[in-house]
Design a protein around this motif. Structure first.
Motif, PDB file in Angstrom:
ATOM      1  N   ARG A   2       0.512  -0.538   0.099  1.00  0.00           N
ATOM      2  CA  ARG A   2       0.075  -0.068  -0.070  1.00  0.00           C
ATOM      3  C   ARG A   2       0.874   1.340   0.346  1.00  0.00           C
ATOM      4  O   ARG A   2       0.549   2.079  -0.520  1.00  0.00           O
ATOM      5  CB  ARG A   2      -0.698  -0.444   1.159  1.00  0.00           C
ATOM      6  CG  ARG A   2      -1.969  -0.894   1.083  1.00  0.00           C
ATOM      7  CD  ARG A   2      -3.253  -1.184   1.902  1.00  0.00           C
ATOM      8  NE  ARG A   2      -4.398  -2.198   1.917  1.00  0.00           N
ATOM      9  CZ  ARG A   2      -5.539  -1.614   1.445  1.00  0.00           C
ATOM     10  NH1 ARG A   2      -5.636  -0.568   0.292  1.00  0.00           N
ATOM     11  NH2 ARG A   2      -6.407  -2.590   1.172  1.00  0.00           N
ATOM     12  N   GLU A   3       2.073   1.222   0.889  1.00  0.00           N
ATOM     13  CA  GLU A   3       2.871   2.500   0.839  1.00  0.00           C
ATOM     14  C   GLU A   3       3.307   2.754  -0.807  1.00  0.00           C
ATOM     15  O   GLU A   3       3.930   3.790  -1.266  1.00  0.00           O
ATOM     16  CB  GLU A   3       4.077   2.089   1.924  1.00  0.00           C
ATOM     17  CG  GLU A   3       3.848   1.989   2.928  1.00  0.00           C
ATOM     18  CD  GLU A   3       4.852   1.769   4.104  1.00  0.00           C
ATOM     19  OE1 GLU A   3       5.733   0.966   3.416  1.00  0.00           O
ATOM     20  OE2 GLU A   3       4.692   2.058   5.155  1.00  0.00           O
ATOM     21  N   GLU A  19       0.979   3.961  -3.136  1.00  0.00           N
ATOM     22  CA  GLU A  19       0.895   5.474  -2.744  1.00  0.00           C
ATOM     23  C   GLU A  19       1.725   5.895  -3.453  1.00  0.00           C
ATOM     24  O   GLU A  19       2.005   7.247  -4.099  1.00  0.00           O
ATOM     25  CB  GLU A  19       0.971   5.899  -0.873  1.00  0.00           C
ATOM     26  CG  GLU A  19       0.615   7.477  -0.985  1.00  0.00           C
ATOM     27  CD  GLU A  19      -0.124   7.713   0.536  1.00  0.00           C
ATOM     28  OE1 GLU A  19       0.319   8.871   0.994  1.00  0.00           O
ATOM     29  OE2 GLU A  19      -0.103   5.983   1.305  1.00  0.00           O
ATOM     30  N   GLN A  20       3.263   6.338  -3.433  1.00  0.00           N
ATOM     31  CA  GLN A  20       4.190   6.313  -3.999  1.00  0.00           C
ATOM     32  C   GLN A  20       4.152   6.310  -5.216  1.00  0.00           C
ATOM     33  O   GLN A  20       4.617   7.606  -5.741  1.00  0.00           O
ATOM     34  CB  GLN A  20       5.739   5.136  -3.663  1.00  0.00           C
ATOM     35  CG  GLN A  20       6.704   5.714  -2.047  1.00  0.00           C
ATOM     36  CD  GLN A  20       7.370   5.370  -2.122  1.00  0.00           C
ATOM     37  OE1 GLN A  20       8.116   4.350  -2.884  1.00  0.00           O
ATOM     38  NE2 GLN A  20       8.145   5.584  -2.134  1.00  0.00           N
ATOM     39  N   ALA A  36       1.363   6.945  -7.223  1.00  0.00           N
ATOM     40  CA  ALA A  36       0.334   8.030  -7.042  1.00  0.00           C
ATOM     41  C   ALA A  36      -1.249   6.910  -7.994  1.00  0.00           C
ATOM     42  O   ALA A  36      -2.189   7.426  -8.654  1.00  0.00           O
ATOM     43  CB  ALA A  36       0.211   9.107  -8.204  1.00  0.00           C
ATOM     44  N   PRO A  54      -4.825   4.709  -6.518  1.00  0.00           N
ATOM     45  CA  PRO A  54      -5.496   4.159  -5.532  1.00  0.00           C
ATOM     46  C   PRO A  54      -4.946   2.551  -5.742  1.00  0.00           C
ATOM     47  O   PRO A  54      -5.106   2.162  -5.798  1.00  0.00           O
ATOM     48  CB  PRO A  54      -6.701   4.311  -6.627  1.00  0.00           C
ATOM     49  CG  PRO A  54      -6.588   4.527  -8.424  1.00  0.00           C
ATOM     50  CD  PRO A  54      -5.185   4.938  -8.315  1.00  0.00           C
ATOM     51  N   ALA A  55      -5.231   2.830  -3.666  1.00  0.00           N
ATOM     52  CA  ALA A  55      -5.121   0.977  -3.335  1.00  0.00           C
ATOM     53  C   ALA A  55      -6.797   0.038  -3.740  1.00  0.00           C
ATOM     54  O   ALA A  55      -7.036  -0.866  -3.925  1.00  0.00           O
ATOM     55  CB  ALA A  55      -5.339   1.210  -1.759  1.00  0.00           C
TER      56      ALA A  55
END
Length: 577
Positions: A440-441, A444-445, A447, A449-450
């Motif tokens: 998940r990190e 995010e890095q 860009a 979405p989960a």
């Protein structure tokens, strides 16, 4: 005159440069195209209108999915089985093509409307000789008889610029280079001397020098035959250089149209402005997104010897790869010869050159995917060739690749989450919960979405797939990324996003990049240092600024001169500045 309809259906007209024909050769009016899918109908083209006059070149530009290729396929009557024209008109030489019986369409297709598709390997029959494939077209449309077909095949291949046409006609597609295969497609597309040639991304997979040659060949042949050209491309520079008129498509709509130079110099629609702004040119400045990169630049510029100002993470010395010769001559082939270069820590070093120049071979040797014949590779002070066992495993975690085609480098059977988590599992990093947090990190890095974690590669766009590939490469927290043509398969807007992402990640994490590319405009945006390769040898190496403002080697100057539409893009960059 060029016509187009906006999202509201309102009709707009713009005057084209030059005289206006009384009756356009091609006239598309209010065209609608839809595709039937399992989830329902999808409107791919909506209310699109354009005109192409005899003897002129019209380019349709836009991203993947904009509807430009779909429009072209509708014109030639080659929509997939689940696609159909739902509204509008396509008139060619005064004849309505929509609803025309297939047997009559076949008499027009090839004979009066030729086609040069994008990927020559998937559009040439791999088990049929090139000459036979040209002959099939000539015979099918009555352009040759069984008695004179061999002679006409050779003449057609010669006209397309293929050397030794008589011998080449006896060869198979896999025996041709990319540029030669594209010439063969040009020969087939123009074999029947059509009045209209549709060229769908005809050079997108080719190097700039080969690209220029192919485009010159199309221009020369169409001028001799008086053929009009409908050019489909996402490359604004190419469109600016080769087309008299432009049509810009976005999400199935024609959003802007007009004379090419006028439209690019003064774009009216926000989407066109974004395309122009995103198009890279060699006049662009190096992306400097963060404090780390800024500090690094200042340190490098304050030194008399920039390459020695920062500790090198990679040093290659006299790196050579030789493949033993085969056949009668049995001459050894040097894929790379005495390559010497350095990658200062935290910087981007680009290797540029045409296909076959040795740039990918050099990268594959550094990744230990192939073994060098001679020379040394030093990574962080260690001789890479001596690494074994745990030390080799550690090296592979610190050096990660990002490949050209994200679709073929991602397992189509894995979800996005599993793809990114795979290297963590392989190297036993953390437990299941810790790995899930890390995934998940990484999302995010880059860009993303989960919500995409449970999707498969086929459900993502090209840019999203490349972001997944980058996230996977970052999973083990490497220090060096080897990026092999990471944006060459992407549209200009997506390309700009990925380049910015790479720049931001470098600034944030202090990453080092070895960036392989044949696109000098892209290299200008991202590189600190540039190494130019030709025929396996390094012919020039210097700072990015030096290469682009004062190239010394004739081959480097040739590469720079071959970038399509670069003069106009430089002007546009200057105007923006």
């Amino acid at each position: 005159m060029t016509e187009y309809s906006d999202a509201t259906g309102a009709l707009h007209r713009t005057e084209s440069a030059g005289p206006t024909a009384v009756s356009p050769l091609l006239e598309v009016s209010n065209l609608g195209i839809s595709f039937d899918t399992l989830s329902g109908g999808i409107q791919a083209v909506n209310n699109a209108s354009l005109t192409l006059e005899a003897g002129r070149t019209l380019a349709i530009v836009g991203e993947s999915g904009s509807g430009k290729s779909t429009t072209a396929m509708a014109i030639i009557g080659l929509l997939p089985g689940n696609g159909k024209v739902t509204s509008g008109s396509i008139r060619f030489d005064g004849k309505e093509l929509v609803g025309m019986p297939e047997n009559r369409l076949r008499s027009i297709r090839g004979r009066h409307i030729g086609m040069v598709p994008q990927d020559p390997m998937s559009n040439l029959n791999p088990v049929t000789k090139i000459g036979q494939q040209v002959a099939e077209t000539l015979l099918a449309h009555g352009m040759a008889t069984s008695k004179d077909v061999d002679r006409k095949v050779i003449e057609t291949l010669q006209a397309a610029g293929l050397p030794d046409a008589k011998e080449r006609a006896k060869q198979y597609p896999h025996e041709f280079s990319g540029g030669m295969r594209q010439r063969a497609l040009i020969a087939i597309g123009l074999a029947c001397r059509p009045r209209l040639l549709i060229a769908d991304e005809p050079t997108s997979a080719l190097d700039v020098t080969v690209q220029q040659t192919i485009l010159d060949q199309i221009e020369q042949m169409t001028a001799e035959l008086g053929t009009s050209v409908l050019l489909i491309t996402h490359d604004l520079g190419l469109a600016a250089e080769r087309a008299s008129d432009l049509v810009v498509m976005h999400r199935g709509l024609v959003v802007e149209a007009g004379p090419a130079r006028q439209l690019l110099e003064d774009p009216q629609h926000p989407y066109t402005r974004s395309l122009v702004a995103a198009a890279p040119s060699v006049a662009a400045v190096r992306l400097r997104p963060g404090a780390y990169a800024k500090d690094l630049t200042q340190r490098a510029e304050s030194s008399v010897e920039p390459m020695a100002a920062v500790e090198n993470i990679v040093e290659l010395r006299d790196l050579t790869k030789v493949y033993p010769g085969r056949g009668r001559k049995k001459e050894d082939f040097y894929a790379a010869r005495n390559v010497t270069l350095e990658v200062p820590r935290g910087t981007t070093v680009a290797i540029v050159g045409e296909s076959g120049s040795g740039k990918t071979t050099t990268a594959r040797m550094l990744l230990k995917l192939i073994e060098p014949t001679s020379g040394t590779m030093i990574f962080d002070g260690q001789d890479v060739s001596t690494l074994k066992g745990e030390r080799l495993s550690n090296f592979r975690q610190r050096v990660q690749p990002v490949f050209q085609d994200p679709y073929s480098s991602l397992n189509p059977m894995f979800t996005v989450g599993r793809i990114i988590e795979e290297p963590l599992s392989a190297y036993k990093r953390g437990n299941a919960r810790e790995r899930a947090v890390r995934v998940r990190e990484l999302m995010e890095q880059v860009a993303l979405p989960a919500s995409m974690l449970r999707r498969y590669p086929a459900e993502l766009s090209g840019g999203q797939r490349q972001r997944v590939a980058i996230a996977r490469a970052l999973a083990l927290k490497p220090e060096l990324l080897i990026c092999d043509e990471p944006v060459s398969a992407l549209d200009v807007l997506v390309q700009a996003q990925i380049l910015k992402l790479l720049g931001d990640l470098q600034a944030e994490m202090g990453l080092s990049y070895l960036f392989i590319s044949h696109d000098l405009a892209v290299v200008r945006l991202i590189s600190d240092y540039v190494c130019v390769m030709k025929d396996g040898e390094l012919v020039e190496a210097a700072s990015s600024e030096e290469i682009f403002t004062n190239p010394r080697h004739p081959y480097t100057r040739k590469l720079l001169a071959s970038i399509p539409g670069n003069e106009l893009l430089i002007e546009l960059d200057s105007d923006v500045a």
